[in-house]
Design a protein around this motif. Structure first.
Motif, mmCIF file in Angstrom:
data_model
loop_
_atom_site.group_PDB
_atom_site.id
_atom_site.type_symbol
_atom_site.label_atom_id
_atom_site.label_comp_id
_atom_site.label_asym_id
_atom_site.label_seq_id
_atom_site.Cartn_x
_atom_site.Cartn_y
_atom_site.Cartn_z
ATOM 1 N N ASN A 148 14.743 -0.329 15.507
ATOM 2 C CA ASN A 148 13.287 -0.175 15.517
ATOM 3 C C ASN A 148 12.735 -0.939 14.315
ATOM 4 O OD1 ASN A 148 10.588 0.672 15.339
ATOM 5 N ND2 ASN A 148 11.066 2.688 16.211
ATOM 6 N N LYS A 149 12.362 -2.183 14.549
ATOM 7 C CA LYS A 149 11.936 -3.049 13.441
ATOM 8 C C LYS A 149 10.639 -2.583 12.808
ATOM 9 C CE LYS A 149 14.292 -7.345 14.723
ATOM 10 N NZ LYS A 149 15.223 -6.702 15.686
ATOM 11 N N LYS A 150 9.685 -2.148 13.617
ATOM 12 C CA LYS A 150 8.407 -1.721 13.046
ATOM 13 C C LYS A 150 8.592 -0.513 12.136
ATOM 14 C CE LYS A 150 5.110 0.765 14.968
ATOM 15 N NZ LYS A 150 3.970 1.263 15.782
ATOM 16 N N GLU A 151 9.373 0.451 12.568
ATOM 17 C CA GLU A 151 9.610 1.637 11.759
ATOM 18 C C GLU A 151 10.337 1.277 10.468
ATOM 19 O OE1 GLU A 151 12.684 4.986 12.456
ATOM 20 O OE2 GLU A 151 10.817 5.677 13.392
ATOM 21 N N THR A 152 11.308 0.368 10.557
ATOM 22 C CA THR A 152 12.036 -0.068 9.363
ATOM 23 C C THR A 152 11.102 -0.767 8.387
ATOM 24 O OG1 THR A 152 14.076 -0.330 10.631
ATOM 25 C CG2 THR A 152 13.951 -1.492 8.518
ATOM 26 N N PHE A 153 10.226 -1.614 8.900
ATOM 27 C CA PHE A 153 9.251 -2.273 8.030
ATOM 28 C C PHE A 153 8.349 -1.249 7.352
ATOM 29 C CE2 PHE A 153 4.880 -3.720 7.486
ATOM 30 C CZ PHE A 153 5.074 -4.689 6.513
ATOM 31 N N LEU A 154 7.842 -0.268 8.117
ATOM 32 C CA LEU A 154 6.944 0.735 7.552
ATOM 33 C C LEU A 154 7.631 1.579 6.489
ATOM 34 C CD1 LEU A 154 5.004 1.911 10.747
ATOM 35 C CD2 LEU A 154 4.095 0.594 8.821
ATOM 36 N N VAL A 155 8.931 1.834 6.661
ATOM 37 C CA VAL A 155 9.683 2.558 5.636
ATOM 38 C C VAL A 155 9.698 1.763 4.333
ATOM 39 C CG1 VAL A 155 12.009 3.265 4.926
ATOM 40 C CG2 VAL A 155 11.132 3.927 7.174
ATOM 41 N N PHE A 156 10.038 0.473 4.410
ATOM 42 C CA PHE A 156 10.067 -0.358 3.206
ATOM 43 C C PHE A 156 8.669 -0.523 2.609
ATOM 44 C CE2 PHE A 156 14.219 -2.143 4.822
ATOM 45 C CZ PHE A 156 14.971 -1.652 3.765
ATOM 46 N N TRP A 157 7.665 -0.641 3.481
ATOM 47 C CA TRP A 157 6.281 -0.747 3.006
ATOM 48 C C TRP A 157 5.901 0.513 2.223
ATOM 49 C CZ3 TRP A 157 2.255 -4.296 3.147
ATOM 50 C CH2 TRP A 157 0.982 -3.803 2.829
ATOM 51 N N SER A 158 6.210 1.674 2.791
ATOM 52 C CA SER A 158 5.880 2.939 2.139
ATOM 53 C C SER A 158 6.629 3.091 0.817
ATOM 54 C CB SER A 158 6.208 4.110 3.074
ATOM 55 O OG SER A 158 5.819 5.339 2.498
ATOM 56 N N ILE A 159 7.892 2.686 0.800
ATOM 57 C CA ILE A 159 8.676 2.732 -0.434
ATOM 58 C C ILE A 159 8.000 1.914 -1.529
ATOM 59 C CG2 ILE A 159 10.808 1.875 -1.502
ATOM 60 C CD1 ILE A 159 12.276 2.779 1.055
ATOM 61 N N LYS A 160 7.568 0.715 -1.179
ATOM 62 C CA LYS A 160 6.935 -0.161 -2.168
ATOM 63 C C LYS A 160 5.583 0.386 -2.624
ATOM 64 C CE LYS A 160 9.349 -4.180 -0.290
ATOM 65 N NZ LYS A 160 10.135 -4.607 -1.454
ATOM 66 N N GLU A 161 4.865 1.037 -1.712
ATOM 67 C CA GLU A 161 3.597 1.664 -2.089
ATOM 68 C C GLU A 161 3.847 2.807 -3.079
ATOM 69 O OE1 GLU A 161 0.500 1.085 -1.620
ATOM 70 O OE2 GLU A 161 0.232 -0.123 0.187
ATOM 71 N N ALA A 162 4.864 3.628 -2.802
ATOM 72 C CA ALA A 162 5.174 4.747 -3.699
ATOM 73 C C ALA A 162 5.605 4.245 -5.075
ATOM 74 C CB ALA A 162 6.268 5.625 -3.081
ATOM 75 N N ILE A 163 6.407 3.177 -5.105
ATOM 76 C CA ILE A 163 6.848 2.617 -6.390
ATOM 77 C C ILE A 163 5.672 2.006 -7.137
ATOM 78 C CG2 ILE A 163 8.285 0.847 -7.476
ATOM 79 C CD1 ILE A 163 10.345 1.285 -5.276
ATOM 80 N N THR A 164 4.753 1.374 -6.405
ATOM 81 C CA THR A 164 3.551 0.826 -7.030
ATOM 82 C C THR A 164 2.749 1.926 -7.718
ATOM 83 O OG1 THR A 164 3.378 -0.981 -5.420
ATOM 84 C CG2 THR A 164 1.372 -0.380 -6.591
ATOM 85 N N LYS A 165 2.630 3.078 -7.067
ATOM 86 C CA LYS A 165 1.906 4.201 -7.664
ATOM 87 C C LYS A 165 2.673 4.790 -8.836
ATOM 88 C CE LYS A 165 -0.403 5.339 -3.329
ATOM 89 N NZ LYS A 165 -0.575 6.340 -2.245
ATOM 90 N N LEU A 166 3.986 4.818 -8.733
ATOM 91 C CA LEU A 166 4.819 5.274 -9.855
ATOM 92 C C LEU A 166 4.604 4.394 -11.082
ATOM 93 C CD1 LEU A 166 7.360 6.883 -11.007
ATOM 94 C CD2 LEU A 166 8.717 5.001 -10.070
ATOM 95 N N GLU A 167 4.645 3.089 -10.870
ATOM 96 C CA GLU A 167 4.541 2.131 -11.975
ATOM 97 C C GLU A 167 3.105 1.922 -12.441
ATOM 98 O OE1 GLU A 167 6.856 -0.089 -13.443
ATOM 99 O OE2 GLU A 167 8.627 0.825 -12.535
ATOM 100 N N GLY A 168 2.140 2.169 -11.567
ATOM 101 C CA GLY A 168 0.755 1.894 -11.905
ATOM 102 C C GLY A 168 0.503 0.418 -12.072
ATOM 103 N N ALA A 169 1.071 -0.364 -11.151
ATOM 104 C CA ALA A 169 1.008 -1.825 -11.244
ATOM 105 C C ALA A 169 0.366 -2.410 -9.998
ATOM 106 C CB ALA A 169 2.420 -2.390 -11.423
ATOM 107 N N ALA A 170 0.117 -3.711 -10.036
ATOM 108 C CA ALA A 170 -0.428 -4.422 -8.886
ATOM 109 C C ALA A 170 0.680 -4.607 -7.845
ATOM 110 C CB ALA A 170 -0.994 -5.773 -9.308
#
Length: 217
Positions: free
Chosen positions: A138-160
């Motif tokens: 399921n490529k779309k679901e896999t992409f959304l997982v990685f997208w969400s991971i990067k969003e969470a890390i962005t919020k953790l770091e407080g970065a662009a």
């Protein structure tokens, strides 16, 4: 929430119009609310501020109007307390809040989100992630997982977002856990993934702050 290795997570349905009094808002927040002309966005703002301040009021022993939310230049929210860290996310009428004694980032995505994942994957994913994406059933679901991971890390770091993802090195994953390294600050980040039939939720934190995890819902 009395241990360094605990993250408290709360979820709320915010599909209904906001019906509480707005006296819990600060004067700055009331001015910000006036500038939001879209009814759905104003309701999301009120719901998120209400539940966020409700929890912070207990943690900080302050009244809700006395709590002031500050933002860094990339939009990461915080309060004047070194011992309380939090993150919030809302998507499709759902609000998720995370509180911790150490830095934390949370994201929530809808599994049914329509997106051009084939085009975005080439731009957003690292080489290793892209290979996992191409081999996924399921490529779309896999992409959304990685997208969400990067969003969470962005919020953790407080970065662009677009700057940060270029610095992230994907290390490994096992079951519901993913590990990354920020090459800019040499910090190792662990991300916990929780999936349902409709939602993808990710919670990011620095590994040196947690020996083991308790996720409290």
């Amino acid at each position: 929430m009395n241990k360094m290795n605990e993250i408290s997570v709360f979820e709320y349905d915010i599909s209904q119009p906001f019906k509480h009094d707005i006296d819990f808002l600060s004067s700055d927040e009331k001015e910000r609310l006036k500038k939001i002309t879209n009814n759905k966005r104003s309701s999301e703002f009120l719901h998120s501020r209400y539940y966020l301040k409700k929890h912070l009021s207990t943690l900080l022993n302050k009244t809700m109007p006395a709590i002031h939310i500050h933002y860094n230049k990339h939009g990461k929210p915080s309060v004047c307390s070194e011992s309380i860290h939090f993150s919030l996310a809302h998507k499709h009428n759902k609000l998720a809040l995370a509180f911790s004694h150490s830095a934390v980032g949370i994201d929530i995505e809808c599994s049914t989100t329509n997106c051009n994942h084939e085009k975005l994957a080439k731009k957003i994913l690292s080489e290793t992630e892209y290979k996992l994406y191409l081999n996924a059933e399921n490529k779309k679901e896999t992409f959304l997982v990685f997208w969400s991971i990067k969003e969470a890390i962005t919020k953790l770091e407080g970065a662009a977002f677009l700057v940060l993802i270029k610095r992230l090195e994907f290390l490994k994953y096992k079951d519901s856990y993913y590990w990354y390294k920020n090459q800019a600050n040499n910090k190792t980040i662990e991300v916990y993934l929780e999936q349902s039939n409709t939602d993808i939720k990710t919670i990011a934190y620095y590994t040196e702050a947690f020996d083991w995890k308790h996720f409290i819902h």
